[in-house]
Design a protein around this motif. Sequence first.
Motif, PDB file in Angstrom:
ATOM      1  N   ARG A  50       0.839  -1.200   0.000  1.00  9.05           N
ATOM      2  CA  ARG A  50       0.000   0.000   0.000  1.00  9.05           C
ATOM      3  C   ARG A  50       0.874   1.250   0.000  1.00  9.05           C
ATOM      4  NH1 ARG A  50      -4.735  -1.423   4.435  1.00  9.05           N
ATOM      5  NH2 ARG A  50      -4.791  -3.688   4.109  1.00  9.05           N
ATOM      6  N   LYS A  51       0.694   2.066  -1.021  1.00 15.75           N
ATOM      7  CA  LYS A  51       1.541   3.240  -1.211  1.00 15.75           C
ATOM      8  C   LYS A  51       1.492   4.168  -0.008  1.00 15.75           C
ATOM      9  CE  LYS A  51       2.246   7.215  -4.244  1.00 15.75           C
ATOM     10  NZ  LYS A  51       1.779   7.957  -5.437  1.00 15.75           N
ATOM     11  N   GLU A  52       0.329   4.326   0.609  1.00 15.94           N
ATOM     12  CA  GLU A  52       0.197   5.283   1.700  1.00 15.94           C
ATOM     13  C   GLU A  52       1.034   4.915   2.922  1.00 15.94           C
ATOM     14  OE1 GLU A  52      -3.479   2.538   2.097  1.00 15.94           O
ATOM     15  OE2 GLU A  52      -2.150   3.343   0.533  1.00 15.94           O
ATOM     16  N   TYR A  53       1.443   3.660   3.025  1.00 19.39           N
ATOM     17  CA  TYR A  53       2.304   3.237   4.136  1.00 19.39           C
ATOM     18  C   TYR A  53       3.773   3.160   3.732  1.00 19.39           C
ATOM     19  CZ  TYR A  53      -1.974   2.010   6.624  1.00 19.39           C
ATOM     20  OH  TYR A  53      -3.191   2.065   7.245  1.00 19.39           O
ATOM     21  N   VAL A  54       4.030   2.993   2.445  1.00 17.97           N
ATOM     22  CA  VAL A  54       5.410   2.868   1.978  1.00 17.97           C
ATOM     23  C   VAL A  54       6.052   4.243   1.754  1.00 17.97           C
ATOM     24  CG1 VAL A  54       6.878   2.016   0.104  1.00 17.97           C
ATOM     25  CG2 VAL A  54       4.990   0.609   0.943  1.00 17.97           C
ATOM     26  N   TRP A  55       5.303   5.183   1.181  1.00 18.79           N
ATOM     27  CA  TRP A  55       5.827   6.515   0.885  1.00 18.79           C
ATOM     28  C   TRP A  55       5.136   7.574   1.722  1.00 18.79           C
ATOM     29  CZ3 TRP A  55       9.956   8.152  -1.709  1.00 18.79           C
ATOM     30  CH2 TRP A  55      10.040   9.520  -1.996  1.00 18.79           C
ATOM     31  N   PRO A  56       5.861   8.515   2.360  1.00 16.14           N
ATOM     32  CA  PRO A  56       7.298   8.808   2.193  1.00 16.14           C
ATOM     33  C   PRO A  56       8.196   8.123   3.220  1.00 16.14           C
ATOM     34  CG  PRO A  56       6.304  10.583   3.428  1.00 16.14           C
ATOM     35  CD  PRO A  56       5.196   9.579   3.157  1.00 16.14           C
ATOM     36  N   LEU A  57       7.649   7.171   3.994  1.00 17.48           N
ATOM     37  CA  LEU A  57       8.446   6.515   5.036  1.00 17.48           C
ATOM     38  C   LEU A  57       9.745   5.944   4.475  1.00 17.48           C
ATOM     39  CD1 LEU A  57       8.644   5.532   7.987  1.00 17.48           C
ATOM     40  CD2 LEU A  57       7.355   3.489   7.301  1.00 17.48           C
ATOM     41  N   VAL A  58       9.686   5.329   3.285  1.00 22.41           N
ATOM     42  CA  VAL A  58      10.862   4.689   2.710  1.00 22.41           C
ATOM     43  C   VAL A  58      11.983   5.696   2.433  1.00 22.41           C
ATOM     44  CG1 VAL A  58      10.058   4.865   0.321  1.00 22.41           C
ATOM     45  CG2 VAL A  58      11.607   3.014   0.972  1.00 22.41           C
ATOM     46  N   ALA A  59      11.634   6.928   2.068  1.00 25.35           N
ATOM     47  CA  ALA A  59      12.647   7.948   1.774  1.00 25.35           C
ATOM     48  C   ALA A  59      13.402   8.342   3.043  1.00 25.35           C
ATOM     49  CB  ALA A  59      11.988   9.173   1.150  1.00 25.35           C
ATOM     50  N   PHE A  60      12.695   8.525   4.141  1.00 23.23           N
ATOM     51  CA  PHE A  60      13.345   8.906   5.397  1.00 23.23           C
ATOM     52  C   PHE A  60      14.138   7.743   5.996  1.00 23.23           C
ATOM     53  CE2 PHE A  60      10.007  12.114   4.983  1.00 23.23           C
ATOM     54  CZ  PHE A  60      10.759  13.263   5.204  1.00 23.23           C
ATOM     55  N   ILE A  61      13.684   6.526   5.747  1.00 26.15           N
ATOM     56  CA  ILE A  61      14.471   5.357   6.157  1.00 26.15           C
ATOM     57  C   ILE A  61      15.814   5.364   5.425  1.00 26.15           C
ATOM     58  CG2 ILE A  61      14.616   2.831   5.942  1.00 26.15           C
ATOM     59  CD1 ILE A  61      11.657   2.697   6.601  1.00 26.15           C
ATOM     60  N   ALA A  84       5.172  12.790  11.949  1.00 20.20           N
ATOM     61  CA  ALA A  84       6.312  12.544  12.837  1.00 20.20           C
ATOM     62  C   ALA A  84       6.821  11.112  12.679  1.00 20.20           C
ATOM     63  CB  ALA A  84       5.909  12.797  14.291  1.00 20.20           C
ATOM     64  N   THR A  85       5.911  10.173  12.527  1.00 19.78           N
ATOM     65  CA  THR A  85       6.302   8.773  12.356  1.00 19.78           C
ATOM     66  C   THR A  85       7.041   8.575  11.045  1.00 19.78           C
ATOM     67  OG1 THR A  85       4.390   8.037  13.644  1.00 19.78           O
ATOM     68  CG2 THR A  85       5.459   6.400  12.247  1.00 19.78           C
ATOM     69  N   SER A  86       6.541   9.202   9.979  1.00 20.82           N
ATOM     70  CA  SER A  86       7.153   9.040   8.661  1.00 20.82           C
ATOM     71  C   SER A  86       8.520   9.708   8.569  1.00 20.82           C
ATOM     72  CB  SER A  86       6.237   9.610   7.578  1.00 20.82           C
ATOM     73  OG  SER A  86       5.043   8.873   7.497  1.00 20.82           O
ATOM     74  N   THR A  87       8.683  10.856   9.252  1.00 21.13           N
ATOM     75  CA  THR A  87       9.937  11.613   9.131  1.00 21.13           C
ATOM     76  C   THR A  87      10.952  11.186  10.192  1.00 21.13           C
ATOM     77  OG1 THR A  87       8.917  13.394  10.435  1.00 21.13           O
ATOM     78  CG2 THR A  87       8.841  13.587   8.046  1.00 21.13           C
ATOM     79  N   ALA A  88      10.756  11.656  11.414  1.00 20.59           N
ATOM     80  CA  ALA A  88      11.704  11.326  12.485  1.00 20.59           C
ATOM     81  C   ALA A  88      11.747   9.816  12.734  1.00 20.59           C
ATOM     82  CB  ALA A  88      11.315  12.068  13.767  1.00 20.59           C
ATOM     83  N   GLY A  89      10.569   9.197  12.710  1.00 18.33           N
ATOM     84  CA  GLY A  89      10.521   7.747  12.908  1.00 18.33           C
ATOM     85  C   GLY A  89      11.240   7.005  11.805  1.00 18.33           C
ATOM     86  N   GLY A  90      11.053   7.453  10.567  1.00 16.18           N
ATOM     87  CA  GLY A  90      11.715   6.815   9.433  1.00 16.18           C
ATOM     88  C   GLY A  90      13.228   6.925   9.514  1.00 16.18           C
ATOM     89  N   VAL A  91      13.735   8.110   9.871  1.00 19.89           N
ATOM     90  CA  VAL A  91      15.182   8.301  10.014  1.00 19.89           C
ATOM     91  C   VAL A  91      15.724   7.388  11.110  1.00 19.89           C
ATOM     92  CG1 VAL A  91      16.988   9.938  10.668  1.00 19.89           C
ATOM     93  CG2 VAL A  91      15.155  10.662   9.129  1.00 19.89           C
ATOM     94  N   GLY A  92      15.011   7.304  12.229  1.00 24.44           N
ATOM     95  CA  GLY A  92      15.443   6.439  13.329  1.00 24.44           C
ATOM     96  C   GLY A  92      15.467   4.976  12.936  1.00 24.44           C
ATOM     97  N   ILE A  93      14.437   4.543  12.233  1.00 23.12           N
ATOM     98  CA  ILE A  93      14.366   3.149  11.775  1.00 23.12           C
ATOM     99  C   ILE A  93      15.550   2.844  10.848  1.00 23.12           C
ATOM    100  CG2 ILE A  93      13.093   1.552  10.287  1.00 23.12           C
ATOM    101  CD1 ILE A  93      10.512   2.816  11.409  1.00 23.12           C
ATOM    102  N   GLY A  94      15.799   3.740   9.894  1.00 25.93           N
ATOM    103  CA  GLY A  94      16.889   3.536   8.948  1.00 25.93           C
ATOM    104  C   GLY A  94      18.241   3.497   9.627  1.00 25.93           C
TER     105      GLY A  94
END
Length: 266
Positions: free
Chosen positions: A76-87, A142-152
């Motif tokens: 599902r695109k809405e969960y993959v993007w933009p999270l994948v970019a910040f990861i 916040a989850t997609s940005t800061a959370g994504g960077v932290g996950i990555g």
Amino acid sequence: MLTSILLLLAFGCLSGFTTVLFGFGGGFVTVPVVYGVALARSGGDAMHVAVATSTAVMVVNSATATATQLSSGRLRKEYVWPLVAFIGVGAVLGALAATVADDSVLRVLFVVYLALTIVDSVLRKGFLQPGSAEQPRTLGKATSTAGGVGIGAVASFLGVGGSVMTVPLLRRKGLPMADAAAMANPLSLPVAVIGTAVYAFAATASGPAPAGQIGYVDLVAGAALLAGSLPTIAVARRVLGRLPDRVHAITYVCLLAAALIAVLAR
């Protein structure tokens, strides 16, 4: 040597299975076994070699699994993007930090991370038992940005792809285990690609890289793992979605516990 190759081949099959069913990409399966093989062979930089080789295997496994799942409708695109970019951004930071970290520190942090993930999955609501909401909730900024960077950053530092953070995250948003595991593969790709590039060009702490190794990436171990994982991915995708949701979640936690025991045993 033959025993090591057969062991890697067997664990490659297991990593292919976990890539499809749990989104691992191989990290929690391959890191312990490559660590053991590298430790027995030379001992130096064993954990760095394990993490680097895991990320290289993850590139192929996650890309293959993503391709096989595109037609399933679970991505599902809405969960993959933009999270994948910040990861991806976090992955650069984590991989660079890992190349200068002491090998023993890397191993301790890997163990601590596994243990915390297991405890969190068991004790905190929303993972073993799906939420009661009728519709899954979307990811906040916040989850997609800061959370994504932290996950990555964490995933790249430990060579685990990020599935152990993205699967629980998506699970607690109300997604079925099959969907959360499927989306863990494309979300792991930036970690795997960036991590592999950094580890491959890094200067090893113990001197020039031995034959069959590029930077910290062990090409022989990686090839043996992929020889087992790729055929298994083609078979395992037929099982995705057939496991009862709660059984799927419990099995996920059990595999994390098995990986923790394997690392501690070394």
